[in-house]
Design a protein around this motif. Structure first.
Motif: not given
Length: 493
Positions: A139-156
């Motif tokens: 979970w991270s904040v976009a560089p411009n601060g306007s959105s959030r970035l969610l990264t998930m990992r799921q089974p192939v």
């Protein structure tokens, strides 16, 4: 069990305990074509069992079972998946002696090697039982601060595994373990000559609580006809193959149609480099492991020995003495250290490579001939003064043969070690710390054994570069091969 099996006593009991049909969707099936494949004891050339011979229809049924089970399995809590692996590890450990005996009977390897493989193979289940609960996102904040970035990992998703004959248990567990941990279902096609160990493993996993359809095992005498339709099937998501580079290339071409996720662990031509400052006794100890583990039938086996001219005579003499003293015989017999090669073709190729080298001027320091009048035995062999044009310096030997050449400078050693299309593993012996790091950085291989003849470890990433393939099995990296990354962009308004 083959009606004419020559086995008696506990050997017969161990083989008879294995279900020899196909394992599809949680059921043992005889195979739609009704055919059977004989399993041979390489020590005696006698048939000890027969297993079902799968057809393309059986392969399709196995993939269908994996597809049907995929959604529920992916939704299974990671802790539950890990506990199944942990239970299977405990069961393999409890049944280690019988599994080792089964492996020796169908593969030929000496019983101590088989027992070591059971321990090694089981550890992949314990390792990935712990990795199952460590799959994480970000979970991270976009560089411009306007959105959030969610990264998930799921089974192939549904996977196809093609495993080799030389390590019938471990080459399966190091694919099956991370797939189960990640939440993937699978179809496994073991080698035709060594199917019994994988069928025994299927039973163990079922008894450990693995849901029906998550693991499916098909044995077949027509591998290409059965697995090519699966590779081209849009329901399949990943292919993992361990075997020859030539077959790997063919499977890569087939997998390109569906753009499958692919892992390839292919051929090797491992150099074993001994520098002038090395502890020669330690180098000989390491050479015995790197060369003679599994009787030389290993992709990690030391294939070429590059020894500094100042210690070449001492190293050659001591290695020849050690290898020449090894006991060759049926793998189940007490005291045997070297069993037969897996089949006649493998034995004949080893003989051919040795004869080629000797014909071009190599000196036989020990061995150099077949052993016995039945079975596929070849004597542990050391060759000195091996010429540069000998085939066994370029081709994978896959047998108990150690060819020795010499060098004078570090640059010559590195160039010689890298003079191959393969790049799986290299071995380096030196007591100079500066040289050790320089050489390890310069060596073109996915793995380096520095002052050790054994690199295989479930907690480490196993794999190669160049024509030895790509992808890693084991270690923290191993489960990544079975996970897709998904990014979700979140607007906060």
């Amino acid at each position: 069990m083959a009606p004419s099996s020559p086995l008696t006593g506990h050997e017969a009991e161990v083989v008879e305990a294995v279900s020899t049909d196909l394992w599809i969707g949680g059921e043992w099936r005889p195979g739609s074509g009704g055919g059977r494949i004989d399993v041979e004891d390489p020590s005696t050339c006698e048939v000890i069992a027969s297993v079902a011979d799968a057809t393309p229809d059986d392969g399709d049924a196995a993939l269908a079972a994996a597809v049907e089970a995929q959604a529920d399995w992916a939704a299974t809590p990671p802790r539950d998946r890990g506990e199944i692996l942990r239970s299977a590890w405990e069961a393999i450990t409890d049944q280690a002696d019988d599994l080792a005996l089964l492996m020796t009977l169908e593969n030929g390897k000496a019983l101590p090697d088989a027992k070591a493989e059971v321990t090694y193979g089981a550890e992949f289940f314990r390792w990935f039982s712990e990795e199952a609960v460590r799959i994480s996102g970000r979970w991270s904040v976009a560089p411009n601060g306007s959105s959030r970035l969610l990264t998930m990992r799921q089974p192939v998703g549904p996977c196809l595994f093609v495993t080799p004959w030389n390590f019938p248990l471990a080459m399966g567990t190091r694919k099956i373990g991370p797939a189960i941990a990640a939440g993937c279902t699978m179809v496994v096609k073991p080698a035709r000559s060594t199917p019994l160990t994988m069928l025994a493993l299927a039973r163990i996993l079922s008894e450990a609580g693995l849901p029906d359809g998550v693991l499916n095992v098909i044995t077949t005498s027509t591998t290409g006809k059965v697995i090519e339709p699966l590779i081209r099937d849009p329901r399949l998501r990943k292919l993992s193959f361990t075997g020859s580079t030539g077959v790997g290339r063919s499977l890569m071409e087939q997998s390109s149609e569906q753009l499958l996720r692919v892992s390839m662990e292919l051929g090797g031509n491992a150099p074993f480099v001994v520098f002038g400052d090395a502890d020669v006794d330690a180098a000989v100890d390491g050479a015995m492991v790197a060369k003679m583990r599994n009787g030389g039938e290993a992709c990690t086996s030391a294939n070429r020995f590059l020894v500094h001219e100042s210690v070449a005579d001492e190293f050659s003499s001591k290695l020849s003495e050690r290898m020449g003293a090894m006991t060759v015989g049926r793998g189940t017999d007490e005291g045997v250290e070297v069993g037969p090669l897996v089949d006649a073709d493998t034995r004949d190729k080893v003989r051919e490579l040795v004869d080629d080298a000797v014909g071009k001027g190599a000196e036989v320091l020990t061995g150099g001939q077949d052993v016995g009048d039945q079975g596929y035995f070849y004597a542990p062999t050391v060759l000195g003064a091996v010429p540069d044009d000998a085939r066994l310096l370029k081709e994978e030997i896959f047998g108990p043969v150690a060819p020795i050449t010499t060098f004078t400078t570090d640059e010559e050693a590195i160039a010689g070690a890298n003079d191959t299309e393969f790049g799986l593993v290299s071995y380096v012996y030196t007591r100079d710390l500066d040289r050790a790091f320089r050489v390890c950085e310069a060596i073109e291989a996915g793995m380096v054994g520095l002052n050790t003849g054994l690199v295989s470890n479930p907690a480490a990433p196993f794999g190669g570069i160049k024509h030895s393939g790509f992808g890693r099995e084991g270690g923290a990296e191993g489960i990544d091969e079975y996970l897709e990354t998904k990014y979700v962009g979140i607007s906060l308004g």
